[in-house]
Design a protein around this motif. Structure first.
Motif: not given
Length: 292
Positions: A182-185, A191-192, A198-199, A204-206
């Motif tokens: 369900k996660l939108d890439p 964010g990047l 990445p961390f 905060r996002v994933i």
């Protein structure tokens, strides 16, 4: 009148459709549990067996004996350790798996879910061979020069935790996998693109989006680890007892069925309390987040 009849039929339709499943649920789960609960209040005599007298002595024996305290604490520690290890290894494994390309994704998914395709007894016997003093694990450690003496893994809590983590990690992977689908890439890419590390993007996002999958997988793994029987019985041996093996011994070794039933019911109650309390805590945390 016709409209009322149609409305009543429409209202009763879900009950008729779900009746077979409800009857199966009652027949295979609720009724046996109810009979086990009734059995736990019966008396027991070593010469006459189960007596028709009703008493709470079995529960009093469990609550008053430090031996059973140790067994329940050991079971709780085992379930917690397996759950934490499943989260620690299962979540990164699932994230890496979701970013693989075909056909490697399908191949590695089958490998990860492979333990679910093999009998639990066969898996456990395989681990017993690997963990033996002359097994592959100790042979590898000696070949690498990491140890001179065999590392004792059989009949220890460490060995049971390792084997149960291997057995139950697929449940964590499945739960997290469902959340990742369900996660939108594009959200991660956004964010990047804004310069986040990445961390930081993961934290905060994933992570907030896959957290429900992690928590649901943790509940499943904890419940299955707490009630596991075959793996602790084979790898833990007679001395390293957990609640499931203690109940088994009361049923088939001492033939004290009421005491074994009371141990099984207490394990069920403890599992329900932990899972319900955890769910309640999660609901409050999510309510605070959304309100804030």
């Amino acid at each position: 009148m016709a409209e009322a009849t149609i409305g009543s039929r429409a209202g009763s339709a879900p009950w008729f459709l779900s009746a077979p499943a409800l009857l199966l649920f009652l027949g295979l789960l609720v009724i046996p549990l109810a009979l086990t609960a009734v059995l736990s209040f019966h008396s027991f005599d070593g010469t006459r067996g189960v007596l028709p007298d009703f008493t709470a002595r079995n529960y009093l024996e469990v609550f008053s004996d430090p031996y059973y305290y140790e067994i329940f604490l050991r079971t709780a520690g085992l379930a917690l350790a397996v759950t934490l290890l499943s989260v620690l290894f299962g979540v990164p494994e699932t994230i890496i798996l979701s970013r693989m390309k075909a056909p490697w994704r399908g191949i590695f998914l089958i490998v990860i879910l492979g333990p679910l395709l093999v009998s639990v007894v066969v898996r456990t016997l395989g681990w017993a061979i690997l963990m033996g003093n002359n097994g592959l694990i100790n042979a590898g450690l000696k070949a690498l020069g990491l140890t001179d003496e065999p590392v004792r893994l059989l009949f220890t809590m460490t060995g049971v935790v390792i084997a149960l983590t291997h057995v139950l990690m697929p449940f964590m992977v499945i739960s997290v996998w469902a959340s990742l689908q369900k996660l939108d890439p594009q959200v991660e890419n956004a964010g990047l693109s804004f310069g986040a590390a990445p961390f930081t993007v993961f934290r905060r996002v994933i992570l907030p989006q896959i957290l429900p999958g992690i928590l649901s997988g943790g509940i499943i793994v904890f419940a299955l680890a707490a009630s596991a029987f075959a793996t602790p019985a084979i790898l833990g041996g007679r001395r390293l007892k957990v609640v499931a093996t203690a109940a088994y011994d009361e049923f088939l070794s001492t033939l004290n069925w009421p005491l074994g039933a009371s141990i099984a019911i207490l394990l069920l109650i403890a599992n329900v309390i932990v899972i319900a309390g955890f769910n309640r805590w999660l609901e409050r945390r999510y309510a605070q987040v959304f309100e804030g």
